[in-house]
Each structure stands twice: as C-alpha cells, then as structure tokens.
Design a protein around this motif. Structure first.
Motif, PDB file in Angstrom:
ATOM      1  N   PRO A  23      46.252  43.849  50.230  1.00 65.52           N
ATOM      2  CA  PRO A  23      46.028  44.744  49.081  1.00 65.52           C
ATOM      3  C   PRO A  23      44.899  45.738  49.360  1.00 65.52           C
ATOM      4  O   PRO A  23      44.023  45.461  50.177  1.00 65.52           O
ATOM      5  N   GLU A  24      44.941  46.889  48.647  1.00 69.33           N
ATOM      6  CA  GLU A  24      43.888  47.890  48.825  1.00 69.33           C
ATOM      7  C   GLU A  24      42.963  47.986  47.621  1.00 69.33           C
ATOM      8  O   GLU A  24      41.792  48.288  47.766  1.00 69.33           O
ATOM      9  N   PHE A  25      43.510  47.755  46.418  1.00 64.34           N
ATOM     10  CA  PHE A  25      42.716  47.989  45.204  1.00 64.34           C
ATOM     11  C   PHE A  25      42.103  46.702  44.657  1.00 64.34           C
ATOM     12  O   PHE A  25      42.813  45.714  44.448  1.00 64.34           O
ATOM     13  N   ASP A  26      40.764  46.730  44.411  1.00 65.54           N
ATOM     14  CA  ASP A  26      40.120  45.656  43.659  1.00 65.54           C
ATOM     15  C   ASP A  26      39.862  46.183  42.236  1.00 65.54           C
ATOM     16  O   ASP A  26      40.247  47.308  41.895  1.00 65.54           O
ATOM     17  N   LEU A  27      39.199  45.367  41.416  1.00 65.34           N
ATOM     18  CA  LEU A  27      38.994  45.738  40.004  1.00 65.34           C
ATOM     19  C   LEU A  27      38.220  47.055  39.871  1.00 65.34           C
ATOM     20  O   LEU A  27      38.593  47.925  39.072  1.00 65.34           O
ATOM     21  N   ALA A  28      37.170  47.219  40.685  1.00 69.41           N
ATOM     22  CA  ALA A  28      36.332  48.425  40.572  1.00 69.41           C
ATOM     23  C   ALA A  28      37.126  49.681  40.938  1.00 69.41           C
ATOM     24  O   ALA A  28      37.115  50.678  40.201  1.00 69.41           O
ATOM     25  N   ALA A  29      37.855  49.617  42.058  1.00 64.76           N
ATOM     26  CA  ALA A  29      38.611  50.802  42.511  1.00 64.76           C
ATOM     27  C   ALA A  29      39.733  51.137  41.531  1.00 64.76           C
ATOM     28  O   ALA A  29      40.002  52.305  41.234  1.00 64.76           O
ATOM     29  N   MET A  30      40.382  50.095  41.003  1.00 69.15           N
ATOM     30  CA  MET A  30      41.476  50.328  40.050  1.00 69.15           C
ATOM     31  C   MET A  30      40.947  50.960  38.762  1.00 69.15           C
ATOM     32  O   MET A  30      41.557  51.891  38.218  1.00 69.15           O
TER      33      MET A  30
ATOM     34  N   ILE B  22      37.049  42.773  32.873  1.00 68.75           N
ATOM     35  CA  ILE B  22      37.580  44.158  32.936  1.00 68.75           C
ATOM     36  C   ILE B  22      36.857  45.008  31.890  1.00 68.75           C
ATOM     37  O   ILE B  22      36.561  46.186  32.142  1.00 68.75           O
ATOM     38  N   GLY B  23      36.494  44.404  30.759  1.00 66.93           N
ATOM     39  CA  GLY B  23      35.719  45.126  29.737  1.00 66.93           C
ATOM     40  C   GLY B  23      34.382  45.587  30.298  1.00 66.93           C
ATOM     41  O   GLY B  23      33.970  46.736  30.088  1.00 66.93           O
ATOM     42  N   ALA B  24      33.714  44.694  31.031  1.00 69.64           N
ATOM     43  CA  ALA B  24      32.404  45.028  31.617  1.00 69.64           C
ATOM     44  C   ALA B  24      32.555  46.143  32.647  1.00 69.64           C
ATOM     45  O   ALA B  24      31.699  47.037  32.761  1.00 69.64           O
TER      46      ALA B  24
ATOM     47  N   ILE C  15      44.001  48.212  27.315  1.00 65.19           N
ATOM     48  CA  ILE C  15      42.541  48.308  27.233  1.00 65.19           C
ATOM     49  C   ILE C  15      42.034  49.682  27.719  1.00 65.19           C
ATOM     50  O   ILE C  15      41.117  50.255  27.147  1.00 65.19           O
ATOM     51  N   PHE C  16      42.688  50.229  28.748  1.00 67.46           N
ATOM     52  CA  PHE C  16      42.257  51.534  29.269  1.00 67.46           C
ATOM     53  C   PHE C  16      42.550  52.648  28.259  1.00 67.46           C
ATOM     54  O   PHE C  16      41.716  53.530  28.036  1.00 67.46           O
ATOM     55  N   HIS C  17      43.734  52.594  27.659  1.00 68.03           N
ATOM     56  CA  HIS C  17      44.105  53.625  26.682  1.00 68.03           C
ATOM     57  C   HIS C  17      43.166  53.566  25.473  1.00 68.03           C
ATOM     58  O   HIS C  17      42.659  54.593  25.016  1.00 68.03           O
ATOM     59  N   GLU C  18      42.929  52.350  24.963  1.00 64.86           N
ATOM     60  CA  GLU C  18      42.077  52.188  23.783  1.00 64.86           C
ATOM     61  C   GLU C  18      40.625  52.566  24.094  1.00 64.86           C
ATOM     62  O   GLU C  18      39.940  53.145  23.266  1.00 64.86           O
ATOM     63  N   ALA C  19      40.172  52.207  25.299  1.00 69.11           N
ATOM     64  CA  ALA C  19      38.789  52.524  25.681  1.00 69.11           C
ATOM     65  C   ALA C  19      38.584  54.033  25.694  1.00 69.11           C
ATOM     66  O   ALA C  19      37.585  54.538  25.177  1.00 69.11           O
TER      67      ALA C  19
ATOM     68  N   GLY D  55      29.512  53.122  25.683  1.00 73.39           N
ATOM     69  CA  GLY D  55      29.589  52.632  24.298  1.00 73.39           C
ATOM     70  C   GLY D  55      30.767  51.699  24.042  1.00 73.39           C
ATOM     71  O   GLY D  55      30.973  51.231  22.911  1.00 73.39           O
ATOM     72  N   PHE D  56      31.559  51.380  25.054  1.00 69.05           N
ATOM     73  CA  PHE D  56      32.794  50.604  24.886  1.00 69.05           C
ATOM     74  C   PHE D  56      32.491  49.193  24.366  1.00 69.05           C
ATOM     75  O   PHE D  56      31.617  48.506  24.885  1.00 69.05           O
ATOM     76  N   THR D  57      33.232  48.764  23.323  1.00 70.68           N
ATOM     77  CA  THR D  57      33.029  47.402  22.788  1.00 70.68           C
ATOM     78  C   THR D  57      34.363  46.653  22.760  1.00 70.68           C
ATOM     79  O   THR D  57      35.426  47.273  22.680  1.00 70.68           O
ATOM     80  N   MET D  58      34.251  45.317  22.792  1.00 71.36           N
ATOM     81  CA  MET D  58      35.472  44.496  22.789  1.00 71.36           C
ATOM     82  C   MET D  58      35.412  43.407  21.743  1.00 71.36           C
ATOM     83  O   MET D  58      34.356  42.864  21.446  1.00 71.36           O
ATOM     84  N   ALA D  59      36.604  43.087  21.203  1.00 65.42           N
ATOM     85  CA  ALA D  59      36.747  41.929  20.309  1.00 65.42           C
ATOM     86  C   ALA D  59      37.926  41.103  20.835  1.00 65.42           C
ATOM     87  O   ALA D  59      38.697  41.593  21.681  1.00 65.42           O
ATOM     88  N   TYR D  60      38.032  39.869  20.351  1.00 63.27           N
ATOM     89  CA  TYR D  60      39.086  38.976  20.865  1.00 63.27           C
ATOM     90  C   TYR D  60      39.836  38.336  19.706  1.00 63.27           C
ATOM     91  O   TYR D  60      39.225  37.718  18.826  1.00 63.27           O
ATOM     92  N   GLU D  61      41.147  38.540  19.694  1.00 63.64           N
ATOM     93  CA  GLU D  61      42.001  37.885  18.694  1.00 63.64           C
ATOM     94  C   GLU D  61      43.221  37.334  19.401  1.00 63.64           C
ATOM     95  O   GLU D  61      44.310  37.940  19.379  1.00 63.64           O
ATOM     96  N   PRO D  62      43.084  36.165  20.066  1.00 65.22           N
ATOM     97  CA  PRO D  62      44.207  35.619  20.825  1.00 65.22           C
ATOM     98  C   PRO D  62      45.419  35.364  19.922  1.00 65.22           C
ATOM     99  O   PRO D  62      45.260  34.908  18.785  1.00 65.22           O
ATOM    100  N   ASP D  63      46.623  35.704  20.414  1.00 67.32           N
ATOM    101  CA  ASP D  63      47.853  35.428  19.661  1.00 67.32           C
ATOM    102  C   ASP D  63      48.768  34.527  20.496  1.00 67.32           C
ATOM    103  O   ASP D  63      48.297  33.820  21.396  1.00 67.32           O
ATOM    104  N   TYR D  64      50.064  34.553  20.234  1.00 64.64           N
ATOM    105  CA  TYR D  64      51.008  33.635  20.914  1.00 64.64           C
ATOM    106  C   TYR D  64      50.994  33.817  22.428  1.00 64.64           C
ATOM    107  O   TYR D  64      51.373  32.924  23.184  1.00 64.64           O
ATOM    108  N   ARG D  65      50.523  34.970  22.896  1.00 64.70           N
ATOM    109  CA  ARG D  65      50.509  35.221  24.347  1.00 64.70           C
ATOM    110  C   ARG D  65      49.446  34.414  25.070  1.00 64.70           C
ATOM    111  O   ARG D  65      49.496  34.213  26.269  1.00 64.70           O
TER     112      ARG D  65
END
Ligand code: NAD
Length: 312
Positions: free
Chosen positions: A297-304, A253-255, A192-196, A263-273
C-alpha cells in the motif's frame, strides 16, 4: 492473440466508477464496456461504451458477453453490509446469484479472467481481531459476510473444478471522494470528511474506539489491477486474498482531520452498525498478497486525509 475486452458490472458504484476509468486508461476506452442497473454515472459519460444491465438476468448477460466478444468480467454489483441487514434474503439472493451467473458464463464461454471482490466481512467475532491471518476461523455473522464467504468458496470451486481464472481480494473499508459509498459499515470514514468541511463537526455512528481496517481508493484500484495483471502462476489463493493498508478508529481519524480543520468537533451515537463493526477485524495480515504478487500500500491515514480534504 485475442484482444482484451472487459465488461464491468456495477460500474456506477463507489468502486466501479474509478475502476472503469482506470481500466479504460490501460486497455483503451472502447475495450471497457461499463454496465449497471442505474443510469450512467456523470463521471463515466463520454469516456467509453455504457449499457444498462441487470446481472440477475443470466440470458441477457450471456448475450451481451457473446455480442461484445467479452474476455474479462469485473463483477462489482452487490448489496453491501449495512443495507444487507435490512433485507437479508434479498442480499443473499443478489450477492450469490450474480456471482453464479458470471462464473457459469465464464466457464461456458471460456473467458480469460474474472474479478469479484470479497470483504473483511467474511471474518467474525471468533476470528483473531488483530492482524487477522489469511487462513483462520471464518464464521461471519452478517448476511453480507456469509454471502462473501460462500462466494469465495464458489470462486475456488470454479477455479479448481473448471479452470476458471477467477481472482478476488478481501477489501477493507474503502475511502474515496469521486462516487458515493453504497451502504457499508465503514461509510462513516467518508461522511466524516464531507461533514468536517461543510459543518466543522461530525456525529459518528460507530463508537470512538472502534478500529477497522481501511484503505484509500487509489490503493484499492491499484491492488485490483495488479492482482489481475499478475501471472496466473503467482495466484496461490483462489478464494480471496487478505488486503491491508491502515487501521484507525473514529477518534483517530477525527484527530487527523483536526490537524487541518482546528475547530472540528466530534460526537458519537453508535447505531445498528456498531454491532456489525464489533464482529470484524481491527487490522489485517496481508503478507500472502505481499509475497505472492507483490502487494504494497502507498497511503496511510495522514496521506489519505490530506488528499481527501484537498479533493472533496
Ligand atoms: P456500490 O453499492 O457503491 O456499487 C454497486 C453497484 O452495483 C451499484 O452502482 C448498483 O447500482 C449496481 N448493482 C446493484 N444491483 C445490480 C444488478 N442486479 N445488476 C447490475 N448492477 C447492479 O458498491 P461498491 O462499494 O462499489 O462495492 C463493489 C464491490 O466491492 C461489492 O462486491 C462490495 O461488496 C465490495 N466491497 C466494497 C467495499 C467498500 O468499502 N466499498 C469493501 C469491501 C468489499
């Protein structure tokens, strides 16, 4: 006093590269021998000794351990959850035999310490999903989870029966930018980070409200080293410790990314995972690791998110 000589098996993987570099900083470059089936990873080149090794070849492994006076092994070679479902018998064979080879050589050669990671994949749909406890129903449904659960039992067995000082953590999904992930169900949280950054959008292979336990790689490396450095008397769990840091869904994580890339947008296509993720915990109770050897732990979602976007 015997000098620490460490062998890292699977050193070119997502965890291996960063763990090898961290161990070299602590123990000295020449005292950490990196090994893998693959060619040496670019980030490892020039940082210390490297050998090509197939951990399934027990004789070769045994010779290597003796020749290099190895005292500790970190075994990271494995077939991960999503890849394992494509070839279950191969995943079982590699995940079990690699561990048995290492445990048995540790016993034979009286090695000081062994590290082998387990996973939250040991839990299944009948385990409590929220704050999954250390000791609870463990009925994994993926071959990866089954192999990790069996591995935990072997670790405890070799410790109780033969005194092998083997230590283990049930890692949550690990997020990192230095080396690519190896085919796990939580890989979406890296893609998601690379694509964003590259395209401003991402299609998730898990549904928007799939919560999974996650951890940023610097925390995972620190947890591993702190566990291995802890006095043996503090390690009450000889199967594998629950380990937690954060829990989020693809939507969350998208938010968080959108705060930095509007401008980041997300779509969802669940597969076998999706089915694999549905059987796993949403969050983890790691109080025993916190109490026994001081995990925090030191990192939460925002810091990461800030750190990932800065570095990829
Ligand atoms: P990875 O797939 O990125 O790396 C594994 C490495 O092992 C690869 O470089 C591969 O070439 C090597 N390898 C495979 N077979 C081998 C063999 N026969 N001999 C020698 N090397 C071999 O995996 P990772 O993400 O770094 O995971 C390392 C460990 O941590 C595994 O046991 C995995 O189950 C566990 N784990 C990882 C995560 C995660 O999110 N990455 C989560 C939970 C547990």
């Amino acid at each position: 006093m015997k000098k620490d000589k460490i062998l890292v098996i699977g050193a070119c993987g997502q965890i291996g590269v960063e763990l090898t570099l961290a161990l070299r900083k602590m123990y000295g470059d020449t005292n950490v021998l990196a090994s893998d089936l693959r060619e040496e990873h670019d980030l490892l080149k020039g940082t210390g000794p490297y050998v090509s090794l197939d951990v399934m070849n027990k004789e070769m492994l045994h010779v290597l351990v003796i020749r290099h006076n190895i005292t500790q092994i970190y075994l990271l070679a494995a077939i991960l959850s999503a890849t394992g479902e494509k070839n279950p018998l191969l995943a079982w064979h590699i995940n079990m035999q690699s561990l048995l080879n290492v445990l048995d050589i540790a016993k034979e050669e009286n090695l000081d310490k062994i590290y082998w990671p387990s996973s939250i994949a040991v839990f299944g749909p009948n385990s409590p999903a929220q704050e999954t406890p250390q000791h609870t129903v463990i009925e994994p449904t993926t071959i990866y989870g089954i192999s990790k659960f069996a591995g935990e039992r072997w670790c405890e067995y070799y410790n109780h029966r033969f005194g092998v000082d083997v230590r283990s953590l049930r890692y949550p999904g690990l997020i990192s930018y230095k080396s690519a992930p190896g085919g796990g169900t939580t890989d979406y949280a890296i893609e998601i980070f690379h694509e964003a950054k590259e395209h401003g959008k991402y299609t998730s292979f898990l549904s928007e409200d799939t919560y999974l336990p996650m951890m940023y790689m610097p925390d995972a490396i620190r947890a591993t080293i702190e566990l291995m450095e802890a006095d043996a008397s503090k390690i009450a769990v000889r199967s594998a410790y629950n380990l937690g840091a954060m829990s989020f869904s693809p939507k969350e994580i998208g938010a968080e990314i959108k705060k930095h890339i509007p401008g980041f947008t997300m779509a969802y296509e669940p597969d076998y995972r999706q089915q694999i993720a549905d059987g796993w915990p949403n969050s983890i109770d790691d109080s025993q690791a916190r109490n026994d050897w001081g995990w925090k732990p030191e990192f939460d979602l925002a810091a990461m998110t800030v750190d990932m976007l800065k570095n990829i």
